[in-house]
Motif scaffolding. Structure first.
Motif, PDB file in Angstrom:
ATOM      1  N   LEU A 150      23.741  75.665  13.508  1.00 36.52           N
ATOM      2  CA  LEU A 150      23.484  73.760  13.458  1.00 36.52           C
ATOM      3  C   LEU A 150      22.564  73.678  12.979  1.00 36.52           C
ATOM      4  N   CYS A 151      22.442  72.056  12.500  1.00 42.45           N
ATOM      5  CA  CYS A 151      21.432  71.781  11.303  1.00 42.45           C
ATOM      6  C   CYS A 151      19.700  72.165  11.899  1.00 42.45           C
ATOM      7  N   GLN A 152      18.947  72.471  11.209  1.00 43.20           N
ATOM      8  CA  GLN A 152      17.439  72.388  11.504  1.00 43.20           C
ATOM      9  C   GLN A 152      16.998  71.657  12.628  1.00 43.20           C
ATOM     10  N   ASP A 153      17.455  70.406  12.882  1.00 44.55           N
ATOM     11  CA  ASP A 153      16.837  69.314  13.589  1.00 44.55           C
ATOM     12  C   ASP A 153      17.139  69.925  15.302  1.00 44.55           C
ATOM     13  N   CYS A 154      18.723  70.405  14.837  1.00 41.45           N
ATOM     14  CA  CYS A 154      18.802  70.926  16.174  1.00 41.45           C
ATOM     15  C   CYS A 154      18.273  72.400  16.415  1.00 41.45           C
ATOM     16  N   GLN A 155      17.916  73.136  15.702  1.00 43.71           N
ATOM     17  CA  GLN A 155      17.412  74.249  16.171  1.00 43.71           C
ATOM     18  C   GLN A 155      16.399  73.907  16.534  1.00 43.71           C
ATOM     19  N   ARG A 156      15.723  73.388  16.164  1.00 40.12           N
ATOM     20  CA  ARG A 156      13.945  73.197  16.648  1.00 40.12           C
ATOM     21  C   ARG A 156      14.419  72.242  18.227  1.00 40.12           C
ATOM     22  N   ARG A 157      15.581  70.968  18.131  1.00 38.88           N
ATOM     23  CA  ARG A 157      15.838  70.622  19.823  1.00 38.88           C
ATOM     24  C   ARG A 157      15.942  71.552  20.370  1.00 38.88           C
ATOM     25  N   ALA A 158      17.567  73.355  20.215  1.00 41.61           N
ATOM     26  CA  ALA A 158      17.648  74.011  20.921  1.00 41.61           C
ATOM     27  C   ALA A 158      15.921  74.667  21.649  1.00 41.61           C
TER      28      ALA A 158
ATOM     29  N   ASP B 120      22.411  64.301  19.920  1.00 40.69           N
ATOM     30  CA  ASP B 120      21.721  62.810  19.124  1.00 40.69           C
ATOM     31  C   ASP B 120      22.228  63.185  18.178  1.00 40.69           C
ATOM     32  N   CYS B 121      22.410  64.517  17.408  1.00 36.98           N
ATOM     33  CA  CYS B 121      22.968  64.613  16.168  1.00 36.98           C
ATOM     34  C   CYS B 121      23.769  64.306  15.788  1.00 36.98           C
ATOM     35  N   LYS B 122      23.644  63.315  14.529  1.00 36.15           N
ATOM     36  CA  LYS B 122      24.760  62.656  13.829  1.00 36.15           C
ATOM     37  C   LYS B 122      25.441  63.660  12.342  1.00 36.15           C
ATOM     38  N   VAL B 123      24.561  64.778  12.548  1.00 35.76           N
ATOM     39  CA  VAL B 123      25.299  65.716  11.475  1.00 35.76           C
ATOM     40  C   VAL B 123      27.056  65.795  11.448  1.00 35.76           C
ATOM     41  N   GLU B 124      27.451  65.781  10.902  1.00 39.59           N
ATOM     42  CA  GLU B 124      29.188  65.659  10.602  1.00 39.59           C
ATOM     43  C   GLU B 124      29.702  67.614  10.820  1.00 39.59           C
ATOM     44  N   ALA B 125      28.565  68.427   9.831  1.00 43.25           N
ATOM     45  CA  ALA B 125      28.773  70.077  10.382  1.00 43.25           C
ATOM     46  C   ALA B 125      29.058  70.487  12.132  1.00 43.25           C
ATOM     47  N   ASP B 126      27.666  69.865  12.224  1.00 44.92           N
ATOM     48  CA  ASP B 126      27.395  70.171  13.448  1.00 44.92           C
ATOM     49  C   ASP B 126      28.421  69.656  14.870  1.00 44.92           C
ATOM     50  N   GLN B 127      29.234  68.614  14.824  1.00 41.69           N
ATOM     51  CA  GLN B 127      29.905  68.039  15.910  1.00 41.69           C
ATOM     52  C   GLN B 127      31.110  68.682  16.237  1.00 41.69           C
TER      53      GLN B 127
END
Ligand code: ZN
Ligand code: ZN
Length: 422
Positions: free
Chosen positions: A189-197, A206-213
């Motif tokens: 997952l993206c950096q933001d998601c890593q932090r959110r985890a 809330d993530c909008k990054v396409e690759a994470d979907q």
């Protein structure tokens, strides 16, 4: 020329009528539903939002207009209204003064974001909050108010989505299940998601990054992990909405980006800027009042973006222009009497205007047309000598003479004919 600050905007005459329309409809509805207005300052202590909005949110970490004032105090322009309203509720002991507190507020908020179409650094919100009412019927009432606002503004294709994110008792179980389901996928997952985890795993939704979907789509849903109390509450909210014929669907991804939400969350989606986005959103935040040093009182509310509501208004929105009168003068004698009549009209409560730079009657009538005057009173000439003025219906072009003493009543009758005023 010194231009306006990037990310701010002027609301010009022509557009301001749309704003006034949205504000008027919102205010009328709030009052109809029993909400009272409370206004807080736009500037607050920085710690209010660090604590209230959440230390780890993007708003607090990246977007606040925070600075040290001349007295050495850390302050910020408010990025959202809820913590301010909670502060006011606690500070003034409103839980004692008004045991079931239903508040609303409208005003500017400030976030240092990248300006885009329809997204500003100074933007405006309607904010609605209810304190000390935990019943699911209140959740439904708040959602009904939001839905009725969008309906009253005749915004087409609006869609209500709801979810429940659980409470302090059941959320840890869900968070554990969420992290377990992520498992080996977490590093993808993206950096933001890593932090959110680490800080608040729910916000991965809330993530909008396409690759994470594709990964996020496989994650478990909060509604499957609700404790019995939360499940009963959420079922009651849904039953009430259905009973009121308010259409809704559940969105498992609707966790809202702030830390304080509990149980019900909701959004109304619209198409204000082409793509579908939220016109308003909110939810329950039962722990926030206590977190901010107040008594243990429940809370629920929503914030609506006024810029978005204005953009979403239909082209055909019936925004009534106030019918107004125009006074035209013939000659110097006419002008003195016209000025007297102008003030009498205004003192009688009628919107009225006049062209002060003396011109011919035709030029004055043209000006009346441009102002969309409903009625023009022409003062001067033979009529003035007879103690009369000429009343011109600007829609039909009909003219008739009326006694000077009856001029105001005659104008009022014409202005009132089309409805609204006065
Ligand atoms: Zn629960
Ligand atoms: Zn992500």
């Amino acid at each position: 020329m010194i231009p306006a600050i990037r990310g701010t905007h002027d609301i010009l005459p022509g557009d301001v009528q749309k704003w006034q329309h949205v504000e008027r409809v919102a205010r009328d509805l709030c009052e109809r539903y029993g909400y009272v207005e409370l206004r807080t300052p736009v500037i607050e202590r920085e710690e209010l939002f660090a604590k209230g909005t959440g230390e780890t949110t993007d708003i607090v970490q990246k977007e606040m207009y925070a600075f040290t004032d001349k007295g050495g105090e850390r302050v910020t322009l408010r990025p959202e209204a809820t913590p301010s309203l909670v502060r006011a509720y606690v500070e003034h002991g409103l839980d004692q003064l008004m045991p079931a507190t239903k508040l609303f507020m409208m005003g500017p908020m400030f976030r240092y974001e990248r300006p885009q179409k329809g997204r500003y650094r100074q933007f405006h919100q309607l904010d609605v909050e209810v304190f000390n009412m935990g019943d699911p019927a209140v959740d439904a009432e708040v959602i009904d108010l939001a839905w009725s606002l969008v309906a009253a503004l005749e915004i087409a294709d609006a869609e209500l989505v709801i979810n429940s994110v659980g409470c302090a008792a059941c959320r840890p179980t869900f968070q554990k299940a969420l992290l377990a389901a992520l498992g080996d996928d977490l590093p993808k997952l993206c950096q933001d998601c890593q932090r959110r985890a680490k800080t608040n795993p729910l916000r991965i939704y809330d993530c909008k990054v396409e690759a994470d979907q594709p990964i996020i789509d496989r994650l478990p849903h909060s509604v499957d992990y609700l404790c019995e109390a939360c499940a009963t509450h959420f079922a009651a909210v849904q039953r009430q909405l259905t009973d009121w014929h308010i259409p809704w669907r559940i969105s498992h991804r609707l966790v809202r980006g702030l830390d304080y939400y509990t149980r019900t969350t909701f959004e109304i989606l619209g198409h204000a800027l082409g793509a579908q986005n939220a016109l308003l959103g909110g939810g329950r935040y039962d722990g926030l009042v206590k977190d901010l040093g107040g008594p243990d009182r429940t809370g629920i509310g929503f914030a609506a973006g006024l810029e978005r509501l204005v953009l979403a208004l239909p082209e055909t929105a019936k925004i009534a222009a106030t019918p107004r009168a125009f006074v035209a003068a013939i000659g110097e004698d006419g002008r003195a009497e016209a000025l007297r009549l102008l003030r009498e009209l205004r003192q009688a409560g009628l919107p009225a205007q006049m062209e002060f730079e003396a011109r011919g009657v035709r030029a004055q009538l043209k000006r009346a047309d441009r102002l969309a005057a409903r009625v023009t009173l022409i003062v001067g000439g033979d009529e003035l000598a007879r103690g009369e003025v000429t009343l011109r219906d600007m829609q039909t072009g009909d003219q008739r003479a009326v006694p000077r003493a009856e001029a105001i009543d005659a104008a009022r009758a014409l202005l009132a004919r089309d409805g609204a005023h006065p």
